[in-house]
Scaffold this motif. Structure first.
Motif, mmCIF file in Angstrom:
data_model
loop_
_atom_site.group_PDB
_atom_site.id
_atom_site.type_symbol
_atom_site.label_atom_id
_atom_site.label_comp_id
_atom_site.label_asym_id
_atom_site.label_seq_id
_atom_site.Cartn_x
_atom_site.Cartn_y
_atom_site.Cartn_z
ATOM 1 N N VAL A 183 0.811 -1.159 -0.039
ATOM 2 C CA VAL A 183 -0.013 -0.032 -0.068
ATOM 3 C C VAL A 183 0.981 1.187 -0.014
ATOM 4 O O VAL A 183 1.883 0.966 0.659
ATOM 5 N N ASN A 184 0.362 2.338 -0.707
ATOM 6 C CA ASN A 184 1.080 3.572 -0.439
ATOM 7 C C ASN A 184 0.643 4.438 0.460
ATOM 8 O O ASN A 184 -0.780 4.736 0.266
ATOM 9 N N LEU A 185 1.348 4.848 1.477
ATOM 10 C CA LEU A 185 0.551 5.666 2.581
ATOM 11 C C LEU A 185 1.511 6.858 2.720
ATOM 12 O O LEU A 185 2.843 6.832 2.383
ATOM 13 N N ASP A 186 1.211 7.932 3.315
ATOM 14 C CA ASP A 186 1.775 9.146 3.733
ATOM 15 C C ASP A 186 2.838 8.711 4.672
ATOM 16 O O ASP A 186 2.550 7.873 5.660
ATOM 17 N N LYS A 187 4.065 9.182 4.325
ATOM 18 C CA LYS A 187 5.409 8.637 5.341
ATOM 19 C C LYS A 187 5.170 9.101 6.769
ATOM 20 O O LYS A 187 5.460 8.395 7.560
#
Length: 85
Positions: A10-14
């Motif tokens: 998944v791509n999430l805010d760092k």
């Protein structure tokens, strides 16, 4: 008995991930354990295990945006200026 595993990405805010990892670490949990617990709860409840409802303000904004798509604003009237004297 070995259970089959599936890799998910998944791509999430760092910043969000870093904050979540810090909280999970304080709880003694790994990301994998937390995601597994979340998925188990989704399956057990047949949906999201927490409310995902819009606030009244969010509902009003969505309603406004839907109406604007149906009938775009072409002429906005400004209120008349009142004399203060």
């Amino acid at each position: 008995m070995r259970s089959d595993k599936k890799l998910i990405q998944v791509n999430l805010d760092k910043a969000l991930v870093d904050q979540a990892i810090a909280v999970l670490s304080e709880l003694g949990l790994t990301q994998t354990t937390a995601v597994t617990a979340f998925f188990e709860k989704v399956v057990a409840e047949g949906g999201m295990p927490f409310g995902r409802e819009l606030s009244p303000a969010q509902r009003a904004t969505q309603s406004f945006l839907r109406r604007r798509q149906v009938r775009p604003f072409t002429n906005l009237r400004m209120p008349r200026k009142f004399n203060s004297g």
